[in-house]
Design a protein around this motif. Structure first.
Motif, PDB file in Angstrom:
ATOM      1  N   ILE A  48     -37.351  98.352   5.017  1.00 34.52           N
ATOM      2  CA  ILE A  48     -36.991  99.001   3.749  1.00 34.52           C
ATOM      3  C   ILE A  48     -38.285  99.336   3.014  1.00 34.52           C
ATOM      4  CG2 ILE A  48     -35.854  98.650   1.509  1.00 34.52           C
ATOM      5  CD1 ILE A  48     -33.954  96.700   3.020  1.00 34.52           C
ATOM      6  N   ARG A  49     -38.401 100.593   2.576  1.00 36.48           N
ATOM      7  CA  ARG A  49     -39.580 100.987   1.798  1.00 36.48           C
ATOM      8  C   ARG A  49     -39.114 101.628   0.501  1.00 36.48           C
ATOM      9  NH1 ARG A  49     -44.095 103.808   5.437  1.00 36.48           N
ATOM     10  NH2 ARG A  49     -45.488 102.512   4.208  1.00 36.48           N
ATOM     11  N   ARG A  50     -39.622 101.093  -0.604  1.00 40.22           N
ATOM     12  CA  ARG A  50     -39.223 101.569  -1.938  1.00 40.22           C
ATOM     13  C   ARG A  50     -37.706 101.654  -2.070  1.00 40.22           C
ATOM     14  NH1 ARG A  50     -43.514 104.776  -4.931  1.00 40.22           N
ATOM     15  NH2 ARG A  50     -45.349 104.467  -3.675  1.00 40.22           N
ATOM     16  N   GLY A  51     -37.051 100.611  -1.606  1.00 41.77           N
ATOM     17  CA  GLY A  51     -35.598 100.517  -1.752  1.00 41.77           C
ATOM     18  C   GLY A  51     -34.818 101.382  -0.778  1.00 41.77           C
ATOM     19  N   MET A  53     -33.762 102.318   3.147  1.00 42.69           N
ATOM     20  CA  MET A  53     -33.781 101.818   4.529  1.00 42.69           C
ATOM     21  C   MET A  53     -34.407 102.897   5.423  1.00 42.69           C
ATOM     22  SD  MET A  53     -32.657  99.341   6.586  1.00 42.69           S
ATOM     23  CE  MET A  53     -31.176  98.560   5.966  1.00 42.69           C
ATOM     24  N   VAL A  54     -35.629 102.632   5.904  1.00 43.90           N
ATOM     25  CA  VAL A  54     -36.304 103.632   6.745  1.00 43.90           C
ATOM     26  C   VAL A  54     -36.023 103.349   8.229  1.00 43.90           C
ATOM     27  CG1 VAL A  54     -38.539 104.612   7.394  1.00 43.90           C
ATOM     28  CG2 VAL A  54     -38.100 104.009   5.013  1.00 43.90           C
ATOM     29  N   LEU A  55     -36.104 102.080   8.620  1.00 47.15           N
ATOM     30  CA  LEU A  55     -35.784 101.726  10.014  1.00 47.15           C
ATOM     31  C   LEU A  55     -34.542 100.852  10.013  1.00 47.15           C
ATOM     32  CD1 LEU A  55     -39.361 100.772  11.312  1.00 47.15           C
ATOM     33  CD2 LEU A  55     -38.193 102.991  11.505  1.00 47.15           C
ATOM     34  N   GLY A  72     -38.176 112.599  16.428  1.00 48.95           N
ATOM     35  CA  GLY A  72     -37.274 112.688  15.273  1.00 48.95           C
ATOM     36  C   GLY A  72     -37.885 113.586  14.226  1.00 48.95           C
ATOM     37  N   PRO A  73     -37.066 114.064  13.303  1.00 46.70           N
ATOM     38  CA  PRO A  73     -37.571 114.993  12.297  1.00 46.70           C
ATOM     39  C   PRO A  73     -38.554 114.348  11.326  1.00 46.70           C
ATOM     40  CG  PRO A  73     -35.242 114.479  11.931  1.00 46.70           C
ATOM     41  CD  PRO A  73     -35.628 113.805  13.196  1.00 46.70           C
ATOM     42  N   ASN A  74     -39.200 115.185  10.543  1.00 42.91           N
ATOM     43  CA  ASN A  74     -40.151 114.690   9.523  1.00 42.91           C
ATOM     44  C   ASN A  74     -39.447 113.680   8.628  1.00 42.91           C
ATOM     45  OD1 ASN A  74     -41.471 118.034   9.206  1.00 42.91           O
ATOM     46  ND2 ASN A  74     -42.336 116.332  10.335  1.00 42.91           N
ATOM     47  N   GLY A  75     -40.147 112.590   8.359  1.00 41.89           N
ATOM     48  CA  GLY A  75     -39.606 111.576   7.455  1.00 41.89           C
ATOM     49  C   GLY A  75     -38.578 110.656   8.081  1.00 41.89           C
ATOM     50  N   SER A  76     -38.412 110.732   9.402  1.00 46.43           N
ATOM     51  CA  SER A  76     -37.343 109.927  10.028  1.00 46.43           C
ATOM     52  C   SER A  76     -37.786 108.490  10.326  1.00 46.43           C
ATOM     53  CB  SER A  76     -36.843 110.607  11.308  1.00 46.43           C
ATOM     54  OG  SER A  76     -37.906 110.795  12.215  1.00 46.43           O
ATOM     55  N   GLY A  77     -39.088 108.213  10.313  1.00 42.52           N
ATOM     56  CA  GLY A  77     -39.508 106.823  10.472  1.00 42.52           C
ATOM     57  C   GLY A  77     -40.433 106.537  11.648  1.00 42.52           C
ATOM     58  N   LYS A  78     -40.910 107.556  12.329  1.00 40.97           N
ATOM     59  CA  LYS A  78     -41.758 107.340  13.517  1.00 40.97           C
ATOM     60  C   LYS A  78     -43.062 106.606  13.149  1.00 40.97           C
ATOM     61  CE  LYS A  78     -41.979 111.766  14.241  1.00 40.97           C
ATOM     62  NZ  LYS A  78     -41.175 112.207  13.082  1.00 40.97           N
ATOM     63  N   THR A  79     -43.747 107.142  12.133  1.00 42.35           N
ATOM     64  CA  THR A  79     -45.012 106.507  11.736  1.00 42.35           C
ATOM     65  C   THR A  79     -44.753 105.112  11.186  1.00 42.35           C
ATOM     66  OG1 THR A  79     -45.977 108.659  11.258  1.00 42.35           O
ATOM     67  CG2 THR A  79     -47.053 106.764  10.250  1.00 42.35           C
ATOM     68  N   THR A  80     -43.676 104.977  10.435  1.00 50.33           N
ATOM     69  CA  THR A  80     -43.340 103.656   9.889  1.00 50.33           C
ATOM     70  C   THR A  80     -43.162 102.651  11.027  1.00 50.33           C
ATOM     71  OG1 THR A  80     -42.252 104.700   8.010  1.00 50.33           O
ATOM     72  CG2 THR A  80     -41.679 102.399   8.442  1.00 50.33           C
ATOM     73  N   PHE A  81     -42.471 103.066  12.078  1.00 47.04           N
ATOM     74  CA  PHE A  81     -42.258 102.152  13.204  1.00 47.04           C
ATOM     75  C   PHE A  81     -43.599 101.788  13.859  1.00 47.04           C
ATOM     76  CE2 PHE A  81     -40.824 101.427  17.741  1.00 47.04           C
ATOM     77  CZ  PHE A  81     -40.360 100.155  17.491  1.00 47.04           C
ATOM     78  N   ASP A 192     -50.183 108.075  16.886  1.00 46.28           N
ATOM     79  CA  ASP A 192     -49.340 108.878  15.994  1.00 46.28           C
ATOM     80  C   ASP A 192     -49.750 110.346  16.114  1.00 46.28           C
ATOM     81  OD1 ASP A 192     -47.434 109.483  14.171  1.00 46.28           O
ATOM     82  OD2 ASP A 192     -48.463 108.606  12.442  1.00 46.28           O
ATOM     83  N   GLU A 193     -48.909 111.121  16.713  1.00 48.21           N
ATOM     84  CA  GLU A 193     -49.138 112.550  16.936  1.00 48.21           C
ATOM     85  C   GLU A 193     -50.535 112.834  17.512  1.00 48.21           C
ATOM     86  OE1 GLU A 193     -47.611 115.089  13.877  1.00 48.21           O
ATOM     87  OE2 GLU A 193     -46.347 113.497  13.108  1.00 48.21           O
ATOM     88  N   PRO A 194     -50.825 112.244  18.682  1.00 44.47           N
ATOM     89  CA  PRO A 194     -52.180 112.375  19.238  1.00 44.47           C
ATOM     90  C   PRO A 194     -52.529 113.781  19.699  1.00 44.47           C
ATOM     91  CG  PRO A 194     -50.726 111.320  20.827  1.00 44.47           C
ATOM     92  CD  PRO A 194     -49.937 111.463  19.567  1.00 44.47           C
ATOM     93  N   PRO A 240     -32.330 111.879  11.364  1.00 40.83           N
ATOM     94  CA  PRO A 240     -32.847 112.386  10.090  1.00 40.83           C
ATOM     95  C   PRO A 240     -32.444 111.477   8.950  1.00 40.83           C
ATOM     96  CG  PRO A 240     -31.175 113.863  11.031  1.00 40.83           C
ATOM     97  CD  PRO A 240     -31.376 112.759  12.008  1.00 40.83           C
ATOM     98  N   ARG A 241     -33.316 111.351   7.951  1.00 42.78           N
ATOM     99  CA  ARG A 241     -32.998 110.478   6.824  1.00 42.78           C
ATOM    100  C   ARG A 241     -32.562 111.269   5.598  1.00 42.78           C
ATOM    101  NH1 ARG A 241     -36.491 108.101   4.520  1.00 42.78           N
ATOM    102  NH2 ARG A 241     -35.077 106.589   3.609  1.00 42.78           N
ATOM    103  N   THR A 242     -32.836 112.559   5.618  1.00 39.54           N
ATOM    104  CA  THR A 242     -32.443 113.386   4.474  1.00 39.54           C
ATOM    105  C   THR A 242     -31.340 114.330   4.938  1.00 39.54           C
ATOM    106  OG1 THR A 242     -34.244 114.824   5.122  1.00 39.54           O
ATOM    107  CG2 THR A 242     -34.634 113.402   3.219  1.00 39.54           C
TER     108      THR A 242
END
Ligand code: ATP
Ligand code: MG
Length: 252
Positions: A48-51, A53-55, A72-81, A192-194, A240-242
């Protein structure tokens, strides 16, 4: 006293007992041994980030030589993972086990982090240092030497090794980061996106070094928006998260 016949008979019985007990021991060992412990195990992981649920409930295992592609799309949580795997962010729930040990414990993390290569979009390149120094610096930190030049040459940067890093193009900076992976051997690569900024030949080199790394037993995680060749890789597709953006027709 046993006669010679009885003596031979008891020898045979003894040999058979020894043989049977060895077989039993092997069977017991195989039964109790079970499958090998995965190098990395993620179980019911939430973040959970800033309230928000990202993952949500991520589960995976990876053994030596394994690879995982994160899409996954932008903002879906890849970098977070990837950041959770690197230990930069603590999971809100669930486990991250390395060789069966909980990475969120600081004593384990101290060892675990020595196994990691993190390659993010920020390149941690010192512009004033030479291209070579930018790799050798990390090699020296590991108390190693001798691989930086070869790694840079392999990544096609041999001719600019003595130049200050600020003269490098975007793709060349990426190649420098990849040279670090080669010069400083560490088993777990978190990328991350090498491929961003790399030309076609650069992507081929990236695919080659990832395959070689895995052949030696290393593990690779790659978050990517473009298809990357990674044989037999597993895939986590982040939803997608949005809400899906509206089409032109929706907006009219
Ligand atoms: N530092 C942060 N603090 C709080 N929330 C963040 C932070 N960084 C990212 N997020 C949020 O976490 C969510 C997932 O972001 P993340 O960067 O993991 O997505 P991504 O799948 O890597 O996207 P992209 O394809 O754009 O790289 C996004 O909603 C984002 O707003
Ligand atoms: Mg990202």
């Amino acid at each position: 006293m046993l006669n010679s016949n009885e003596n031979g008979f008891s020898e045979i019985i003894r040999a058979r007992i020894v043989c049977a007990s060895k077989i039993l021991a092997i069977k017991f060992y195989n039964m109790t041994r079970g499958p090998p412990i995965p190098k990395l195990l993620v179980s019911r992981l939430h973040c959970i980030r800033r309230g928000q649920m990202v993952l949500h409930d991520i589960n995976m295992t990876l053994h030596d030589g394994g690879a995982m592609i994160l899409t996954g799309p932008n903002g879906s949580g890849k970098t977070t993972f990837l950041r959770v795997l690197a230990g930069f962010i603590k999971p809100s729930a669930g486990y991250l086990l390395w060789n069966g040990h909980d990475v969120t414990k600081s004593s384990i993390y101290e060892l675990y982090k020595l196994e990691l290569h993190w390659m993010g979009l920020k390149d941690a390149i010192k512009n004033k240092l030479s291209v070579l120094d930018n790799v050798e610096f990390w090699e020296t930190l590991e108390r190693k030497s001798g691989k930086s030049c070869k790694a840079l040459e392999f990544m096609g940067l041999g001719h600019v090794m003595k130049e200050p890093a600020q003269v490098l193009s975007v793709g060349q900076r990426k190649r420098l980061q990849l040279a670090r992976l080669l010069a400083i051997p560490r088993p777990i690569w978190l990328l991350d996106e090498p491929s961003v900024g790399l030309d076609r030949e650069g992507v081929k080199l990236l695919e080659y070094i990832m395959a070689e790394h895995r052949r030696k037993g290393g593990i690779v995680f790659v978050a990517t928006h473009i298809p990357i060749k990674l044989e037999d890789a597993m895939n986590i597709q982040f939803p997608p998260r949005t809400p899906k953006s509206k089409t032109l027709i929706d907006l009219m």
